[in-house]
Design an enzyme around this catalytic site. Sequence first.
Site, mmCIF file in Angstrom:
data_model
loop_
_atom_site.group_PDB
_atom_site.id
_atom_site.type_symbol
_atom_site.label_atom_id
_atom_site.label_comp_id
_atom_site.label_asym_id
_atom_site.label_seq_id
_atom_site.Cartn_x
_atom_site.Cartn_y
_atom_site.Cartn_z
ATOM 1 N N GLY A 3 12.930 -1.234 -0.455
ATOM 2 C CA GLY A 3 14.525 -0.720 0.253
ATOM 3 C C GLY A 3 14.245 -0.779 1.759
ATOM 4 N N ASP A 27 0.067 6.401 -0.251
ATOM 5 C CA ASP A 27 0.534 5.347 0.208
ATOM 6 C C ASP A 27 0.184 5.509 1.717
ATOM 7 O OD1 ASP A 27 1.162 2.634 0.436
ATOM 8 O OD2 ASP A 27 3.023 3.026 0.188
ATOM 9 N N SER A 71 9.432 -3.060 1.237
ATOM 10 C CA SER A 71 9.325 -4.042 0.102
ATOM 11 C C SER A 71 10.457 -3.604 -0.862
ATOM 12 C CB SER A 71 7.995 -3.877 -0.663
ATOM 13 O OG SER A 71 7.503 -2.604 -0.800
#
Length: 258
Positions: A67, A218, A65
């Site tokens: 890079g 994440d 999203s």
Amino acid sequence: VKLGQLLSTRADLLPPAFLEALTRLQDKVEPFSFEEAEAIVTAELGVKISKAFATFEEKPIAAASLGQVHRATLRDGREVAVKVQRPDIRETVVKDLKALEEIAAFAQSHTEVGKQYQFKAMVEEFHKSILRELDYRQEARNLTTLAQNLDEFDRIVVPAPISDFTTSRVLTTTYIRGLKITSLSPVVKTELDGAGLAEQLFRAYLKQILVDGFVHADPHPGNVFLTEDDRIALLDLGMVAHVSSGMQEKLLQLLLAV
């Protein structure tokens, strides 16, 4: 895209069909051109790609999203992964966040679901974390910290940042060969010590949450790899969570109660 990635792991919020569709955002994002990537790397490092790297693959090996990642080789022969931030992504993120904040405020004021889940607070937290994620120097520090914290786990690996080739918009790390954890073939799965790996990963997360208070926040499947030597690699440390000692105490009490 980033919001969709986060929601793809929230089975408590969305039905299975939505989750399945959103998982495609974990590692199937449209890349930007090599010319744009080259311009950003040159501007950030202050030197042409051909001078800084022995080789630099034009086609990215992954696009996310914020890079995309290119495989490269340093002049000393080390294989590296170079993450390059998307052009003008900071301005886009700020605009999108303003829109999201307005939607969240409206939903919280006018819907029961919005009130129950505190949409405004969720978006505010998302706002803070994504702005931190846009500074790759912070991610480099996060990688170093996590690697030190998980040093005792021999089957978990974290890429090491290369500081001389890292700026706020370019992050260079050691290259880790492997496969996305959810793309393993049935044959690989049967030959793998899955229980042993799961045990280490479980204990590593317990340590992060209950001991270190510093958590890889994440861990969607696009960020968890099985390496060629059958270890688990934790990638993308742009988003981390900090757990206070008070919260750690409450979580320990909860685990003991369970």
